[in-house]
Design a protein around this motif. Sequence first.
Motif, PDB file in Angstrom:
ATOM      1  N   GLY A 298      29.393  30.533  33.977  1.00  0.00           N
ATOM      2  CA  GLY A 298      30.765  30.085  33.800  1.00  0.00           C
ATOM      3  C   GLY A 298      31.719  30.886  34.666  1.00  0.00           C
ATOM      4  O   GLY A 298      31.415  32.010  35.086  1.00  0.00           O
ATOM      5  N   VAL A 299      32.899  30.314  34.912  1.00  0.00           N
ATOM      6  CA  VAL A 299      33.858  30.962  35.801  1.00  0.00           C
ATOM      7  C   VAL A 299      34.387  32.262  35.211  1.00  0.00           C
ATOM      8  O   VAL A 299      34.893  33.132  35.937  1.00  0.00           O
ATOM      9  CB  VAL A 299      35.011  29.985  36.121  1.00  0.00           C
ATOM     10  N   HIS A 300      34.290  32.437  33.883  1.00  0.00           N
ATOM     11  CA  HIS A 300      34.795  33.662  33.257  1.00  0.00           C
ATOM     12  C   HIS A 300      33.897  34.862  33.515  1.00  0.00           C
ATOM     13  O   HIS A 300      34.318  35.998  33.314  1.00  0.00           O
ATOM     14  CB  HIS A 300      34.918  33.443  31.748  1.00  0.00           C
ATOM     15  N   LYS A 301      32.657  34.623  33.961  1.00  0.00           N
ATOM     16  CA  LYS A 301      31.728  35.728  34.247  1.00  0.00           C
ATOM     17  C   LYS A 301      32.050  36.296  35.628  1.00  0.00           C
ATOM     18  O   LYS A 301      32.162  35.568  36.604  1.00  0.00           O
ATOM     19  CB  LYS A 301      30.294  35.211  34.209  1.00  0.00           C
ATOM     20  N   ALA A 302      32.204  37.617  35.705  1.00  0.00           N
ATOM     21  CA  ALA A 302      32.483  38.251  36.992  1.00  0.00           C
ATOM     22  C   ALA A 302      31.315  38.012  37.945  1.00  0.00           C
ATOM     23  O   ALA A 302      30.155  38.249  37.581  1.00  0.00           O
ATOM     24  CB  ALA A 302      32.707  39.747  36.797  1.00  0.00           C
ATOM     25  N   PRO A 303      31.571  37.529  39.172  1.00  0.00           N
ATOM     26  CA  PRO A 303      30.488  37.281  40.116  1.00  0.00           C
ATOM     27  C   PRO A 303      29.991  38.586  40.748  1.00  0.00           C
ATOM     28  O   PRO A 303      30.094  38.796  41.962  1.00  0.00           O
ATOM     29  CB  PRO A 303      31.138  36.354  41.148  1.00  0.00           C
ATOM     30  N   ALA A 304      29.492  39.464  39.917  1.00  0.00           N
ATOM     31  CA  ALA A 304      29.017  40.769  40.368  1.00  0.00           C
ATOM     32  C   ALA A 304      27.739  41.118  39.615  1.00  0.00           C
ATOM     33  O   ALA A 304      27.382  40.461  38.630  1.00  0.00           O
ATOM     34  CB  ALA A 304      30.093  41.830  40.138  1.00  0.00           C
ATOM     35  N   ASN A 305      27.054  42.176  40.082  1.00  0.00           N
ATOM     36  CA  ASN A 305      25.721  42.512  39.580  1.00  0.00           C
ATOM     37  C   ASN A 305      24.799  41.313  39.765  1.00  0.00           C
ATOM     38  O   ASN A 305      23.951  41.033  38.933  1.00  0.00           O
ATOM     39  CB  ASN A 305      25.761  42.940  38.115  1.00  0.00           C
ATOM     40  N   GLU A 306      24.996  40.608  40.883  1.00  0.00           N
ATOM     41  CA  GLU A 306      24.191  39.437  41.238  1.00  0.00           C
ATOM     42  C   GLU A 306      23.420  39.738  42.512  1.00  0.00           C
ATOM     43  O   GLU A 306      23.935  40.370  43.436  1.00  0.00           O
ATOM     44  CB  GLU A 306      25.089  38.216  41.459  1.00  0.00           C
ATOM     45  N   VAL A 307      22.190  39.252  42.576  1.00  0.00           N
ATOM     46  CA  VAL A 307      21.325  39.489  43.735  1.00  0.00           C
ATOM     47  C   VAL A 307      21.810  38.658  44.916  1.00  0.00           C
ATOM     48  O   VAL A 307      22.133  37.476  44.781  1.00  0.00           O
ATOM     49  CB  VAL A 307      19.868  39.137  43.402  1.00  0.00           C
ATOM     50  N   VAL A 308      21.862  39.303  46.096  1.00  0.00           N
ATOM     51  CA  VAL A 308      22.198  38.612  47.333  1.00  0.00           C
ATOM     52  C   VAL A 308      20.893  38.180  47.998  1.00  0.00           C
ATOM     53  O   VAL A 308      20.042  39.011  48.314  1.00  0.00           O
ATOM     54  CB  VAL A 308      23.009  39.513  48.287  1.00  0.00           C
ATOM     55  N   ARG A 309      20.743  36.893  48.227  1.00  0.00           N
ATOM     56  CA  ARG A 309      19.502  36.355  48.775  1.00  0.00           C
ATOM     57  C   ARG A 309      19.611  36.123  50.271  1.00  0.00           C
ATOM     58  O   ARG A 309      20.688  35.925  50.812  1.00  0.00           O
ATOM     59  CB  ARG A 309      19.149  35.032  48.086  1.00  0.00           C
ATOM     60  N   GLY A 310      18.454  36.133  50.933  1.00  0.00           N
ATOM     61  CA  GLY A 310      18.379  35.714  52.328  1.00  0.00           C
ATOM     62  C   GLY A 310      18.793  36.740  53.350  1.00  0.00           C
ATOM     63  O   GLY A 310      19.231  36.370  54.442  1.00  0.00           O
ATOM     64  N   LEU A 311      18.659  38.037  53.054  1.00  0.00           N
ATOM     65  CA  LEU A 311      19.016  39.061  54.032  1.00  0.00           C
ATOM     66  C   LEU A 311      17.908  40.108  54.101  1.00  0.00           C
ATOM     67  O   LEU A 311      17.069  40.214  53.194  1.00  0.00           O
ATOM     68  CB  LEU A 311      20.337  39.734  53.678  1.00  0.00           C
ATOM     69  N   VAL A 312      17.931  40.864  55.185  1.00  0.00           N
ATOM     70  CA  VAL A 312      16.983  41.977  55.334  1.00  0.00           C
ATOM     71  C   VAL A 312      17.553  43.219  54.673  1.00  0.00           C
ATOM     72  O   VAL A 312      16.892  43.882  53.869  1.00  0.00           O
ATOM     73  CB  VAL A 312      16.686  42.236  56.822  1.00  0.00           C
ATOM     74  N   ARG A 313      18.780  43.531  55.002  1.00  0.00           N
ATOM     75  CA  ARG A 313      19.462  44.675  54.400  1.00  0.00           C
ATOM     76  C   ARG A 313      20.946  44.544  54.698  1.00  0.00           C
ATOM     77  O   ARG A 313      21.377  43.658  55.455  1.00  0.00           O
ATOM     78  CB  ARG A 313      18.919  45.992  54.945  1.00  0.00           C
ATOM     79  N   PHE A 314      21.726  45.422  54.110  1.00  0.00           N
ATOM     80  CA  PHE A 314      23.146  45.469  54.430  1.00  0.00           C
ATOM     81  C   PHE A 314      23.353  46.287  55.695  1.00  0.00           C
ATOM     82  O   PHE A 314      22.526  47.136  56.059  1.00  0.00           O
ATOM     83  CB  PHE A 314      23.940  46.065  53.279  1.00  0.00           C
ATOM     84  N   GLU A 315      24.476  46.055  56.354  1.00  0.00           N
ATOM     85  CA  GLU A 315      24.766  46.737  57.612  1.00  0.00           C
ATOM     86  C   GLU A 315      24.714  48.246  57.457  1.00  0.00           C
ATOM     87  O   GLU A 315      24.212  48.956  58.317  1.00  0.00           O
ATOM     88  CB  GLU A 315      26.149  46.304  58.110  1.00  0.00           C
ATOM     89  N   ARG A 316      25.225  48.764  56.344  1.00  0.00           N
ATOM     90  CA  ARG A 316      25.153  50.192  56.067  1.00  0.00           C
ATOM     91  C   ARG A 316      24.927  50.394  54.580  1.00  0.00           C
ATOM     92  O   ARG A 316      25.279  49.543  53.758  1.00  0.00           O
ATOM     93  CB  ARG A 316      26.408  50.935  56.538  1.00  0.00           C
ATOM     94  N   ASN A 317      24.331  51.498  54.249  1.00  0.00           N
ATOM     95  CA  ASN A 317      24.048  51.817  52.858  1.00  0.00           C
ATOM     96  C   ASN A 317      25.221  52.609  52.288  1.00  0.00           C
ATOM     97  O   ASN A 317      25.404  53.789  52.592  1.00  0.00           O
ATOM     98  CB  ASN A 317      22.744  52.633  52.759  1.00  0.00           C
ATOM     99  N   VAL A 318      26.022  51.934  51.459  1.00  0.00           N
ATOM    100  CA  VAL A 318      27.192  52.581  50.860  1.00  0.00           C
ATOM    101  C   VAL A 318      26.719  53.445  49.688  1.00  0.00           C
ATOM    102  O   VAL A 318      26.001  52.975  48.807  1.00  0.00           O
ATOM    103  CB  VAL A 318      28.207  51.532  50.384  1.00  0.00           C
ATOM    104  N   THR A 319      27.130  54.679  49.693  1.00  0.00           N
ATOM    105  CA  THR A 319      26.689  55.612  48.657  1.00  0.00           C
ATOM    106  C   THR A 319      27.581  55.526  47.416  1.00  0.00           C
ATOM    107  O   THR A 319      28.652  54.906  47.435  1.00  0.00           O
ATOM    108  CB  THR A 319      26.706  57.047  49.181  1.00  0.00           C
ATOM    109  N   TYR A 320      27.119  56.197  46.364  1.00  0.00           N
ATOM    110  CA  TYR A 320      27.871  56.245  45.108  1.00  0.00           C
ATOM    111  C   TYR A 320      29.247  56.863  45.341  1.00  0.00           C
ATOM    112  O   TYR A 320      30.266  56.375  44.856  1.00  0.00           O
ATOM    113  CB  TYR A 320      27.074  57.063  44.093  1.00  0.00           C
ATOM    114  N   GLY A 321      29.277  57.935  46.111  1.00  0.00           N
ATOM    115  CA  GLY A 321      30.549  58.609  46.359  1.00  0.00           C
ATOM    116  C   GLY A 321      31.494  57.769  47.195  1.00  0.00           C
ATOM    117  O   GLY A 321      32.709  57.771  46.965  1.00  0.00           O
TER     118      GLY A 321
END
Length: 614
Positions: free
Chosen positions: A446-469
């Motif tokens: 539903g639209v009320h659910k934040a579109p986050a903590n969702e798996v991104v499909r169809g990629l090898v990796r992200f351009e850079r690995n963003v750290t916790y900090g």
Amino acid sequence: MPEYLTPGVYVEETSFRSKSIEGVPTSTFGMAGPTRYGPVSYVLPAVADPVLVTPPLVTSYTEFERAFGDLGRIGGDQVNYMAHAARSFFANGGRRLYVSRVFPWPRTEAGQLDPAQQEACFARLDVGDPALARWRARWPGAFGREISVQVEFRRGRDIVRGGTLTGVRPGCLVEIGPSGTPPGDATPPVEGNVRIVAEGEGGRLGLTPRRGGPVEPVAAGQAVYRIRLAVTVRAGTRTDVYNELELDESHPRSIFTVLQARDPADEFSLVCLLPVPPAAGQQPPTAGQLLTRLISRPTFLAGGSDGAALTAADLTGKEADPADAREPATGLEALGEIDDIAIVAMPDAATLEEGERTTAVSNLLGHCERLRYRMAVVDPPPESSVSEVRQFRAGFDSKYAAVYYPWVEITDPNAPPEPGAPPPRLLLPPSGSVAGIYARSDTERGVHKAPANEVVRGLVRFERNVTYGQQAVLNPEGVNVMRFFEGRGNRVWGARTMSSDPEWKYVNVRRLFIYLEHSIDKATQWAVFEPNNERLWASVRQTIEDFLLVTWRTGALLGTRPEEAYFVRCDRTTMTQNDLDNGRLICLIGVAPTYPAEFVIFRIGQYTADAQRS
């Protein structure tokens, strides 16, 4: 009150229930940008009527490929970000996509469109020398050079019965010859024997060498063979075949009609056939002349270009001119005419120079704020560091947009791998993938659910690995980070808008209100011009309460009871007599949205229970 003038029994239908509100779609995506080919509006002197198109709807990547081309580069070196974004959108769960193709037409130094250079953007192939007709790519672009056209003919049986033509109508193409065994298809038609079926005196069918020429009856002992055309159009792996075509323009299946520029039988046809007017004092070509020159082996079109350099003004486009139907909306503004769109993006905006990029993003945000019922997914500049993306984000403030960082990396589908070398990679803006996740989350939760903590499909990796900090710096500033988690894959790890207003901090809250507002707007149009009294107020109130009750039951609103989740007031307390005198109905609606659990905190401490006493 209806009139009752004649005595009798009157049976009338009435309604004892409130009107219902149907929720609007929230997952429809709209994109504007350049593609390899595809629908785009244009007005050219060579085409009698302007070709005016609206952004088409595609529901799969296969449909997108047929309408706008594959993943190949534009102009030989420009990455086709629109095609990649469309593929990512459907791969991540998207279902409905409107595409507004942007073509940067060449302009003069004064900024006006140059008709000669516009015409040169289309690949073409002349039929005959001098040209009797002209094949032309239906859409502008250098891709037209990859299109080949082949015209073949099929010779039928003798259609003369008792000296009369049978099974044909005016406009059909035929060949005359001696009675007997018809020649095979390997034998080309003789130019002087080709005729067009026409209607003569008394409605009797006859033959003519050209449209409007003298009509001749069928001679005794003469055979007449039906001829039909087949056109095969190839471009890369795509093959389109058009069978059972006629030559004369008066026939409904004329090759000039089926493959016309403005409104062909195939909405996404690649080519059109344009007649070439004869020179002054010259007769139009006979059917035989035109037929023998049309029949050909596969031949590629020549010319065509991808126009000028892309600018922010091209991406934004312009609104339709209300005073001139020949000036339709273009670019992003063309998407503004489609009410269903709830998510918009311009993947190519991130590749522009800094000043142009800022202008394009500002126009995208302004577009959403003006139309109110859509959300923008903004791409940061490519290869941005944490400091650079913070600087980029600081230049905008809008509750109708969200920015996602970093770009995604995929295996380049257009570059064959070299033996012993790592597979070639390609960086893409994240908007296509994120829009697909929006759609997937809306469909599944539903639209009320934040579109986050969702798996991104169809990629090898992200351009850079963003750290916790690093995310600890970016998240409070409204930059939604995408991160890789060991054992959990690549995920969207942020759900904030680009707004400084804490009330509209979260994407799902903003989109929930868009959904509620748009649904109520569309479903209550019936109330306009109704008598503005208590009966209408009660009906409006009940209609909205029923809708909000269903919304609350899906978990979109906070509260254990409906009274805690929402309120609707439409009565004397919301309107003054002045409002009533001026035809205003005012309804107050309050809802308590659910906010995402962005920070899940568990507090744990030591606990020693007292010893039990005997």
